[in-house]
Design a protein around this motif. Structure first.
Motif, short mmCIF file in Angstrom:
data_model
loop_
_atom_site.label_atom_id
_atom_site.label_comp_id
_atom_site.label_asym_id
_atom_site.label_seq_id
_atom_site.Cartn_x
_atom_site.Cartn_y
_atom_site.Cartn_z
N SER A 153 5.47 2.81 10.62
CA SER A 153 5.28 2.87 9.27
C SER A 153 4.09 2.23 8.85
O SER A 153 3.11 2.80 7.79
N ARG A 154 3.76 1.09 9.21
CA ARG A 154 2.45 0.48 8.82
C ARG A 154 1.31 1.32 9.14
O ARG A 154 0.24 1.45 8.33
N HIS A 175 3.74 2.84 1.15
CA HIS A 175 4.18 2.17 2.28
C HIS A 175 5.68 2.29 2.19
O HIS A 175 6.34 2.55 3.54
N ASN A 202 7.80 4.15 5.67
CA ASN A 202 9.05 3.40 6.25
C ASN A 202 9.98 4.26 6.35
O ASN A 202 10.85 4.30 7.23
N LYS A 233 12.12 5.72 9.60
CA LYS A 233 13.60 5.61 9.94
C LYS A 233 14.43 7.06 10.15
O LYS A 233 15.23 7.09 10.66
#
Length: 413
Positions: free
Chosen positions: A283-284, A301, A305, A309
């Motif tokens: 994610s980052r 952000h 994320n 997921k």
């Protein structure tokens, strides 16, 4: 016998002048003339505003159809542009295509006033409403031209002789005659369909997004009625700007970032994460890749994320860390030269004096480095280095951190 062509021509002219009726007799067929609305923006050019120049010309022959234009900036620089058509056109339609392409190019370069030159009498007089557009194709081109001309504060169109329009004429002939790339660095655009053909557009539901208040304030100065919200919006809008009706976020060390809605941002995230060149990054890393591509929205952000997921492949085949997490133990020095880190490096390629090792000391506060080459690594050498390079120069340290090697764990040290 001496020919007298001038006298013969004068006789023909007198004959036509005498036998031509004063008024044109109306034909039996009814001709429907379409009257366009008044010309928008056809005011006189303002001398205080920079004026751009545009020369356009079209060409239609057996080899192909094309158009050429030369856009002159206020400081005298010339921009050459050529178009080649993948469809057959008449000469007048090619002239109109050249005019429309030139207006689009001038609009994209934020021109406010433009002076247009063309060698087509029909095009110039139809734009100035001296001639009526009777043909459906000509009327469509004329309507499109008037729509583009509304984008300028003022314009002027003038008919010039073909000799004064030789530059644009050469580009038009070049584009219509050559199928491949040209030797000069002249951009040649391939036009697949006429400019009057409009694509079908479906109406979609429009809702206000996070960009709407900022865009309205930057373009129209619209503020909320609540004073606190208005003050907050003014402070927030200072970080944004509008370029060609598109909102961009600006920063001190970053380029302009195009602002997107949440739906557009989700599409960008999917393409970068699992598209053709996607690598299913975390994610980052995914959020920073979107940032480097030049896009921004406030929940970037969090959305990255959430997407990671939800990704089935990432959840099935991603590496799962099994080591229990624990808080990091920072090593902080209270003041300069109070805490040193000491270690040995080597063996390295042998140097002068048969030295092949080195002892290095680094201060944790200032990152100051002390080093000395050694031929042998003994406890006596380490003691001499610490005394000479640390204690005598910076004072007795509060702590020395080592890896408990034999040279550092001896009684002598």
């Amino acid at each position: 016998f001496v020919p007298r062509p001038a006298e013969k021509g004068q006789a023909v002219a007198d004959f036509i002048s005498e036998l031509t009726p004063a008024t044109v007799q109306p034909t039996s067929e009814a001709i429907t003339e379409t009257i366009l609305p008044d010309q928008p923006g056809a005011e006189r050019l303002d001398t205080s505003t920079p004026v751009w120049g545009l020369h356009v010309d079209g060409s239609a022959n057996q080899q192909g159809c094309g158009a050429g234009l030369v856009l002159t900036t206020p400081d005298g620089q010339k921009i050459e542009y050529a178009l080649r058509f993948d469809f057959r056109t008449s000469n007048n339609e090619a002239e109109y295509e050249a005019l429309l392409a030139g207006l689009r190019l001038a609009k994209s370069m934020n021109a406010k006033q433009i002076r247009i030159h063309s060698d087509s009498q029909l095009i110039v007089n139809q734009v100035t409403a001296d001639f009526a557009a009777k043909d459906a194709s000509m009327y469509a081109y004329l309507s499109t031209a008037h729509q583009l001309l509304r984008s300028f504060q003022a314009y002027e169109i003038k008919q010039i002789p073909r000799g004064e329009n030789s530059h644009a004429d050469a580009l038009a002939r070049l584009a219509s005659a050559i199928n491949d790339k040209v030797g000069r660095k002249v951009p040649v655009e391939i036009l697949a369909q006429p400019s009057t053909v409009t694509s079908e557009a479906c109406a979609v539901r429009y809702e206000d997004t996070w960009m709407s208040p900022i865009y309205l304030y930057l373009t129209n100065g619209t503020l909320p009625e609540d004073k606190a919200q208005a003050r907050k919006l003014r402070y927030r809008s200072a970080r944004y700007t509008v370029i060609n009706d598109v909102l961009y976020k600006r920063g001190y060390t970053t380029p302009y970032l195009k602002c997107l809605t949440a739906e557009q941002g989700e599409y960008i995230l999917r393409e970068i994460h699992s598209g053709v060149c996607g690598d299913h990054s975390g994610s980052r890393s995914l959020a920073y890749k979107v940032f480097r591509q030049g896009y921004f929205w406030p929940t970037m952000h969090q959305d990255a994320n959430t997407l990671v997921k939800r990704c089935d492949k990432c959840q099935r085949f991603g590496n799962v860390p099994h080591i229990p997490a624990e808080p990091l133990t920072p090593i902080v020095s209270p003041w300069p030269f109070a805490q040193w880190g000491l270690d040995l490096i080597g063996p390295m390629p042998q140097g002068k004096g048969q030295v092949k090792y080195a002892v290095v000391a680094v201060d944790y506060f200032t990152k100051w480095v002390e080093a000395e080459p050694l031929a042998t690594i003994t406890a006596a050498k380490i003691e001499d280095f610490v005394w000479t390079h640390i204690c005598c120069r910076f004072g007795i340290p509060y702590a020395i951190i080592t890896d408990n090697g034999r040279q550092f764990d001896s009684e002598l040290f």
